[in-house]
Design a protein around this motif. Structure first.
Motif, short mmCIF file in Angstrom:
data_model
loop_
_atom_site.label_atom_id
_atom_site.label_comp_id
_atom_site.label_asym_id
_atom_site.label_seq_id
_atom_site.Cartn_x
_atom_site.Cartn_y
_atom_site.Cartn_z
N ARG A 133 -9.02 -12.53 -3.48
CA ARG A 133 -9.74 -11.60 -2.29
C ARG A 133 -9.11 -10.89 -1.14
NH1 ARG A 133 -13.03 -16.18 -2.22
NH2 ARG A 133 -12.36 -16.60 -0.52
N ARG A 134 -7.74 -11.86 -0.83
CA ARG A 134 -7.11 -11.30 -0.07
C ARG A 134 -6.10 -10.24 -0.40
NH1 ARG A 134 -9.91 -13.32 2.98
NH2 ARG A 134 -10.93 -14.60 3.39
N GLY A 136 -7.02 -7.95 -2.60
CA GLY A 136 -7.87 -6.94 -2.61
C GLY A 136 -7.95 -6.33 -4.72
N VAL A 137 -7.94 -8.16 -5.34
CA VAL A 137 -7.97 -7.73 -6.86
C VAL A 137 -9.40 -8.02 -6.85
CG1 VAL A 137 -7.50 -8.77 -8.94
CG2 VAL A 137 -5.70 -8.81 -6.90
N GLY A 138 -9.87 -7.06 -7.24
CA GLY A 138 -11.31 -6.47 -7.77
C GLY A 138 -12.08 -6.12 -6.84
N GLY A 139 -11.49 -6.26 -5.51
CA GLY A 139 -12.32 -5.35 -4.09
C GLY A 139 -12.05 -6.09 -2.99
N ALA A 140 -11.48 -5.27 -1.58
CA ALA A 140 -11.27 -6.06 -0.85
C ALA A 140 -12.66 -6.70 -0.01
CB ALA A 140 -10.63 -5.17 0.04
N THR A 141 -12.52 -8.15 1.30
CA THR A 141 -13.24 -8.65 1.54
C THR A 141 -13.09 -7.91 2.90
OG1 THR A 141 -10.89 -10.25 2.23
CG2 THR A 141 -12.57 -10.48 0.58
N TRP A 150 -1.91 -2.98 8.87
CA TRP A 150 -0.78 -3.55 9.84
C TRP A 150 -0.14 -4.58 8.99
CZ3 TRP A 150 -5.43 -3.55 12.35
CH2 TRP A 150 -5.63 -2.58 13.10
N TYR A 151 -0.80 -5.21 7.89
CA TYR A 151 -0.36 -5.86 6.82
C TYR A 151 -0.69 -5.47 4.92
CZ TYR A 151 0.11 -9.24 10.59
OH TYR A 151 0.24 -9.93 12.16
N SER A 152 0.24 -5.90 4.57
CA SER A 152 0.75 -5.42 2.97
C SER A 152 0.46 -7.00 2.48
CB SER A 152 1.35 -4.31 2.63
OG SER A 152 2.66 -5.27 2.22
N PHE A 153 -0.56 -7.22 1.43
CA PHE A 153 -1.01 -8.23 0.44
C PHE A 153 -1.03 -8.47 -1.14
CE2 PHE A 153 -4.03 -8.10 4.78
CZ PHE A 153 -3.46 -9.09 5.09
N ALA A 154 -0.27 -8.89 -1.18
CA ALA A 154 0.04 -8.37 -3.17
C ALA A 154 0.16 -10.31 -3.66
CB ALA A 154 0.99 -8.61 -3.25
#
Length: 252
Positions: A133-134, A136-141, A150-154
């Motif tokens: 979820r963080r 953004g897999v399958g849609g972002a929360t 400000w941040y990229s999540f992977a």
């Protein structure tokens, strides 16, 4: 290498024992630079391999017994601190965060992390669904969208429950968070941007365009929607970080 995986479990920690996963975490941290702060060092399963990177390392753990044991085996470049990370002051200079987060405290710890300054990268082991979820897999929360400028999540990989002792009821997920060198929205506008994202996520309507038209009647978003392929079926969770930032600018 001496580590400890047995003992009391009252702090909710599932200790990492899989050497391949440990090596993957250390490799990710090795691609960053600067001092390291470890969240929840436990018996040192990550602490001791991280020492091999040859960088200043601060290991934070709330369990006094494990802190005493770990202090006996770490090298001179490692500081082991007995503290609750949620309240522990972080360095006022650039540093890297790493940790196998207690699953029941994941949300609180992530909020502490994104609200903290100065760290550049975070390598985190959390529940699998939280990591997805963080990232953004399958849609972002909504939380991800609120911090995306400000941040990229992977998402790096799935970690099976068998990699931990005691074995948790769910798999883990290895993820990274990187502070953007060039934010998509000025930090001074963060409260307004985050309120905007909340309004769009919780607004009434069948899709982003309908919600925005109702909440911001004067906003001109038709050309933005055409360029980004946003239709009446596009939901807030479907937008990318750049799309959110541009939509915020359009809505003022």
């Amino acid at each position: 290498m001496r580590t400890h995986h047995n003992g009391r479990h009252e702090n909710g920690q599932n200790f990492l024992t899989d050497r391949a996963v440990i090596a993957a975490v250390v490799d990710l941290v090795g691609r960053t630079g600067g001092p390291i702060v470890e969240i929840g060092s436990g018996g040192g399963a990550l602490t001791l391999p991280l020492e091999a990177l040859g960088r200043p390392l601060t290991a934070v753990d709330v369990d006094p017994r494990r802190v005493r044991e770990l202090r006996r085996v770490v090298g001179p470049g490692t500081s082991v601190v007995e503290a609750d990370f949620l309240r522990h002051p972080l360095p006022a200079t650039p540093h890297v965060l790493v940790g196998n987060l207690p699953f029941h405290l994941t949300t609180a710890l992530l909020r502490r992390i994104v609200h903290s300054d100065h760290w550049t990268d975070a390598v985190l082991l959390v529940q699998w669904e939280v990591a997805r979820r963080r990232a953004g897999v399958g849609g972002a929360t909504m939380m991800t969208a609120q911090w995306w400028p400000w941040y990229s999540f992977a998402l790096v990989r799935r970690v099976p429950a068998t990699a931990f002792r005691p074995r948790p009821g769910v798999d883990g997920g290895l993820m990274t968070v990187t502070r953007r060198a060039d934010p998509l929205v000025d930090a001074r506008r963060r409260p307004r941007y985050q309120a905007f994202v909340h309004r769009v996520f919780t607004g009434r309507g069948r899709g982003v365009r309908e919600v925005v038209r109702a909440a911001y009647p004067s906003a001109r978003i038709a050309d933005w929607a055409r360029r980004h392929g946003v239709t009446d079926r596009t939901l807030p969770r479907d937008l990318t970080a750049a799309q959110w930032a541009e939509l915020f600018e359009r809505c003022g």
